[in-house]
Design a protein around this motif. Structure first.
Motif, PDB file in Angstrom:
ATOM      1  N   THR A 158       0.836  -1.213   0.000  1.00  0.00           N
ATOM      2  CA  THR A 158       0.000   0.000   0.000  1.00  0.00           C
ATOM      3  C   THR A 158       0.866   1.257   0.000  1.00  0.00           C
ATOM      4  O   THR A 158       0.547   2.247  -0.675  1.00  0.00           O
ATOM      5  CB  THR A 158      -0.923   0.003   1.230  1.00  0.00           C
ATOM      6  N   ALA A 159       1.991   1.216   0.746  1.00  0.00           N
ATOM      7  CA  ALA A 159       2.884   2.374   0.793  1.00  0.00           C
ATOM      8  C   ALA A 159       3.558   2.598  -0.553  1.00  0.00           C
ATOM      9  O   ALA A 159       3.721   3.741  -1.011  1.00  0.00           O
ATOM     10  CB  ALA A 159       3.933   2.174   1.884  1.00  0.00           C
ATOM     11  N   ILE A 160       3.949   1.507  -1.211  1.00  0.00           N
ATOM     12  CA  ILE A 160       4.594   1.615  -2.527  1.00  0.00           C
ATOM     13  C   ILE A 160       3.605   2.182  -3.541  1.00  0.00           C
ATOM     14  O   ILE A 160       3.946   3.064  -4.339  1.00  0.00           O
ATOM     15  CB  ILE A 160       5.115   0.236  -2.970  1.00  0.00           C
ATOM     16  N   LEU A 161       2.352   1.676  -3.511  1.00  0.00           N
ATOM     17  CA  LEU A 161       1.326   2.170  -4.450  1.00  0.00           C
ATOM     18  C   LEU A 161       1.031   3.651  -4.214  1.00  0.00           C
ATOM     19  O   LEU A 161       0.807   4.412  -5.169  1.00  0.00           O
ATOM     20  CB  LEU A 161       0.056   1.349  -4.317  1.00  0.00           C
ATOM     21  N   ALA A 162       1.057   4.055  -2.951  1.00  0.00           N
ATOM     22  CA  ALA A 162       0.817   5.467  -2.641  1.00  0.00           C
ATOM     23  C   ALA A 162       1.913   6.343  -3.212  1.00  0.00           C
ATOM     24  O   ALA A 162       1.669   7.434  -3.749  1.00  0.00           O
ATOM     25  CB  ALA A 162       0.709   5.650  -1.126  1.00  0.00           C
ATOM     26  N   ASP A 163       3.175   5.859  -3.125  1.00  0.00           N
ATOM     27  CA  ASP A 163       4.301   6.611  -3.687  1.00  0.00           C
ATOM     28  C   ASP A 163       4.178   6.714  -5.201  1.00  0.00           C
ATOM     29  O   ASP A 163       4.465   7.765  -5.798  1.00  0.00           O
ATOM     30  CB  ASP A 163       5.626   5.936  -3.318  1.00  0.00           C
TER      31      ASP A 163
END
Length: 684
Positions: free
Chosen positions: A662-667
C-alpha cells in the motif's frame, strides 16, 4: 612519576618536528623515515640518562665523580640496555651538543659513534649496503643537503622524555607509530594494530590465563615495531599476576630496530630480525601465547623456493602464492606449546578463499580437524588505519574446555564499536572498553546470543561431490545404449565429411598444394588442424557419410540421427568427434595426415555442493538423497572432496524488511500526479 596523560602531551610536540621537513620540501609520506631514527635517539637517551640518575640514587651520590668511573661504567654496560660515551663519561646530552653550532657536525658524529655497537647498528650510524635498520646515516646526509640538520636535531633535543618510565614511553611510542601509519603505506596496516584491537586481544588472552609462578612466554612472528606484542604484554601484566617473556621477529629493518630498542628496556624480551617464514630465529622454541597481525594479500613469490623446500614440517599445505596469511597461521600453530593459545588478525580471505581441495580449504579443514579453533570474531569495518574492510580475530586454543571440544563460536562484533569523533586515516570506529568486555564475556560464556553462535565444527564442512552426467535426448536415451560390451565409442569409416561450408573426402592425406603450403606438416598446422578444431556438430549442419549411411545431430531432439536407405533412426544423445593427427613416415607408410570420426555418448563432468555430516554413513546417505532430489539425468559418482568455508554473511544474514504494498502504491500515485503536473506545465 608522570602519567600517560602527561606524556601524550608530547605527541603534538614530536609531530611538530615535521614542520621543518615540510618547509624544506620533504613529502609527508617520507616523514616517518626521517622521524624514526631521531625518535629512537630521544627514547634511548632519556632511558640512559635515567639509568645514570638511578645509579646516583642507589649510591647516594649527587654526582658520580666520587665513584670509580670504571665500576659504574661496567655496571651500566652489564645491563645490556645501551651505552654512550658522551652521556656516561662526558655527561653531555644531545641538547648540549646542539648548543654549539660551530662544532655541531663534529660533536654530533662523535656522539653517534659514542654508542655501543648494537645501538649503532640499530640506528644505522655506519650503514652502507644491506641492512640499514633506522638508517640515521642516510637521513643525516639528506638533511645536510637540505641544510637543516642542526635545526632538525635541535627540535628533537628539546623533547625531554627523562621524567617518564618505560611503560609511559611505550604508550607515547605507540601513538607516534600510529600517526606514521596514517601517512605512510610502508608502515601502515600490516605493521600497526590499533590500540583498541590490541586491548581486545589482551582481554581475550587474559581471560584464559591463570595466575601462577610459571613464566608466560608470548610470541609475535610479525611484530613490526612491537606495538601489539608489548601492548598485549603490558595489559596482561595489569590484569594477571604472571611473569612474562616476549619474543618477536620482523623483516622490516626500521620497525625491527624500534622493537629491538624497546625490548632492551624490558625485563625479559628477545627481538630478532629476519623473514619468519624462511628463517625462524626461534625454531627450537614453543610458546604459551602467540599473537600476530600478518600482512594481508602480500605475495611470497620472492622466497617461493625456500617455502617449497621447507623441512620444518610447519606447512601442512601451501596456499596461493599471492597471499601468505595462511603460511603465517600454520607457522604460529606450530609454535604453540601443548596447552598454548593465540589470537591472530586476518582479513576475510582466510575464511573462504579457495575451493574444496585447494590448499586454503585444506588448511582450514586441518585447523578444524585438529580442533585448535575456538572462535572467530568479526570486527567492525573502518577499524584499521589503511583499510575499511572487515577484519577477523582467530582465537586459537590447544587446551579447550571439555564443553568446547569440536565446537567453534562465531562472534559478529560488527556493531560493537563507538564512532571516532575524528577519523584517523581509514579508521572511523573503535571497539570501546564496554564492547571489548561484552565480546570477552560472550566468548567466556560460549552460548548463543543475538550476535554470537556456537557450532559443531562440521557445520563449516561441505561435500564437493563430482559426478559424470550422461546427457539424454527428448526420449531419455543416450548413445550409450548403442554400444556393445565395454566399448566407449563407435568408430565410423567415413567417405565424406560436410559442414555446409567445406566438404572433405580424403581421410588419409599424403599430398598437399605446394604452391600454398611448404610441407605436409605446414598444411596440417595451417589448414586441417584449424578446420577440424572449428567443427561443431551442434552448431553446424555437420554430416558424416559412410558407404551405407550418413549421420548428423538433431538439435531440436538432442539426438544423433542415422539415415540409411531413406529410413531415419534416433540413436540417442551423443557426440560426433572428429580428430586429425600428423603421422610420421615408417617402413610401410609415408608421412600422412589421418582424420578419424567417432560417435560417443555425451558425458559431462559436474559438481554438486552438499551439506556435510560427520557420520560417514549418514554423509553418504545425505549425498544420495540430494542427488535423488536435484539430479534428474543418469550419472556416475566420481571423487568427493570435503571443503571448509566460514561464511559470516550466511550465519548472521538479516533480510531487509519489505515495505507494505500500500505504501509503494501510494508513492507511485504521488509520482504520477507530479508527472502530470510537469506535463501540464510543458503544454502551456
Amino acid at each position: 612519576m608522570a602519567d600517560n596523560q602527561n606524556i601524550l602531551q608530547y605527541e603534538s610536540k614530536i609531530w611538530a618536528t615535521a614542520d621543518l621537513l615540510r618547509g624544506c620540501g620533504i613529502k609527508e609520506s617520507e616523514w616517518p623515515s626521517f622521524m624514526m631514527p631521531f625518535f629512537a635517539l630521544a627514547m634511548i637517551e632519556s632511558r640512559l640518562i635515567r639509568m645514570l640518575d638511578d645509579m646516583k640514587t642507589v649510591y647516594g651520590k649527587e654526582t658520580l665523580s666520587d665513584m670509580d668511573k670504571a665500576d659504574y661504567i661496567d655496571l651500566i654496560k652489564d645491563k645490556g640496555q645501551g651505552y654512550n660515551v658522551y652521556i656516561f663519561e662526558r655527561h653531555k646530552t644531545l641538547k648540549d651538543i646542539c648548543a654549539n653550532d660551530k662544532s655541531f657536525d663534529i660533536d654530533f658524529d662523535a656522539y653517534l659513534h659514542g654508542f655501543d655497537g648494537e645501538t649503532k647498528d640499530l640506528l644505522g650510524v655506519d650503514a652502507t649496503e644491506g641492512e640499514k635498520f633506522l638508517d640515521i646515516k642516510g637521513v643525516i646526509t639528506k638533511l645536510k643537503a637540505k641544510k637543516v640538520l642542526l635545526g632538525y636535531t635541535k627540535e628533537w633535543s628539546e623533547i625531554d622524555l627523562k621524567p617518564f618510565n618505560n611503560s609511559e614511553i611505550t604508550t607515547l611510542e605507540e601513538h607516534i607509530k600510529r600517526k606514521w601509519a596514517d601517512i605512510s603505506a610502508e608502515t601502515a596496516g600490516e605493521q600497526y594494530t590499533p590500540d583498541d584491537v590490541i586491548g581486545l586481544i589482551a582481554e581475550i588472552i587474559a581471560s584464559k590465563i591463570q595466575e601462577s609462578d610459571k613464566l608466560l612466554k608470548l610470541y609475535d612472528c610479525t611484530c613490526g615495531g612491537g606495538n601489539m606484542l608489548f601492548g598485549v604484554e603490558d595489559r596482561i601484566s595489569q590484569k594477571v599476576k604472571r611473569m612474562t617473556q616476549t619474543f618477536g621477529q620482523d623483516w622490516n629493518d626500521a620497525l625491527y630496530a624500534l622493537a629491538k630498542i624497546e625490548s632492551r628496556f624490558r625485563v625479559d624480551s628477545k627481538i630478532e630480525h629476519g623473514n619468519t617464514l624462511t628463517d625462524d630465529k626461534f625454531y627450537n622454541d614453543e610458546f604459551d601465547v602467540v599473537v600476530a597481525n600478518p600482512p594481508y594479500g602480500v605475495s611470497w613469490k620472492g622466497y617461493q623456493k625456500d617455502i617449497l623446500n621447507d623441512k620444518t614440517g610447519r606447512f601442512k599445505f601451501i596456499p596461493s602464492i599471492s597471499d601468505g596469511q595462511l603460511l603465517f597461521m600454520q607457522h604460529l600453530i606450530a609454535k604453540l606449546d601443548a596447552t598454548g593459545m593465540g589470537v591472530v588478525v586476518h582479513n576475510g580471505s582466510t575464511l573462504f578463499s579457495g575451493d574444496a581441495g585447494s590448499a586454503e580449504s585444506n588448511i582450514r579443514k586441518w585447523m578444524l580437524d585438529t580442533d585448535i579453533v575456538e572462535a572467530i570474531i568479526q570486527l567492525p569495518t573502518d577499524e584499521f588505519f589503511n583499510t575499511g574492510i572487515y577484519t577477523y580475530l582467530w582465537v586459537l586454543n590447544k587446551n579447550k574446555d571439555a564443553a568446547r571440544k569440536h565446537k567453534v563460536m562465531l562472534i559478529n562484533a560488527n556493531e560493537k564499536f563507538k564512532p571516532l569523533k575524528k577519523s584517523k586515516g581509514s579508521k572511523r570506529k573503535e571497539v570501546d572498553e564496554q564492547s571489548r568486555l561484552e565480546i570477552v564475556d560472550t566468548l567466556t560464556r560460549f552460548v548463543d546470543n543475538d550476535y554470537a553462535r556456537v557450532f559443531d565444527k562440521e557445520y563449516f564442512y561441505f561435500n564437493k561431490q563430482a559426478i559424470m552426467l550422461t546427457n539424454v535426448d527428448d526420449n531419455g536415451r543416450s548413445f550409450e545404449s548403442q554400444l556393445d560390451g565395454d566399448k566407449k565409442s563407435q568408430k565410423l569409416k567415413p567417405v565424406k565429411l560436410d559442414n555446409g561450408e567445406r566438404t572433405l573426402t580424403d581421410f588419409d592425406i599424403t599430398t598437399f598444394d605446394a604452391a600454398q603450403f611448404a610441407s605436409l606438416a605446414d598444411y596440417f598446422e595451417n589448414d586441417i588442424k584449424p578446420f577440424v578444431a572449428a567443427l561443431d556438430y551442434k552448431e553446424q549442419p555437420l554430416v558424416v557419410t559412410t558407404a551405407k549411411a550418413y549421420y548428423h545431430f538433431d538439435n531440436d531432439k538432442e539426438t544423433l540421427i542415422k539415415t540409411e536407405n531413406g529410413q531415419t533412426e534416433e540413436l540417442g544423445c551423443g557426440k560426433i568427434v572428429v580428430k586429425a593427427s600428423l603421422k610420421n613416415a615408417n617402413r610401410s607408410q609415408p608421412e600422412r595426415i589421418e582424420i578419424t570420426i567417432e560417435l560417443t555418448p555425451d558425458y559431462q563432468k559436474d559438481y554438486e555442493i552438499i551439506p556435510f555430516h560427520k557420520d560417514a554413513a549418514g554423509n553418504q546417505q545425505a549425498i544420495e538423497a540430494f542427488m535423488a532430489q536435484y539430479v534428474s539425468k543418469p550419472f556416475a559418482y566420481l571423487e568427493n572432496v570435503v571443503g571448509v568455508e566460514i561464511n559470516f554473511n550466511k550465519v548472521f544474514y538479516k533480510p531487509e524488511s519489505l515495505r507494505p504494498v500500500t505504501a509503494i502504491l501510494a508513492d507511485i500515485a504521488k509520482l504520477d500526479e507530479q508527472i502530470k503536473a510537469l506535463e501540464a506545465g510543458l503544454t502551456l
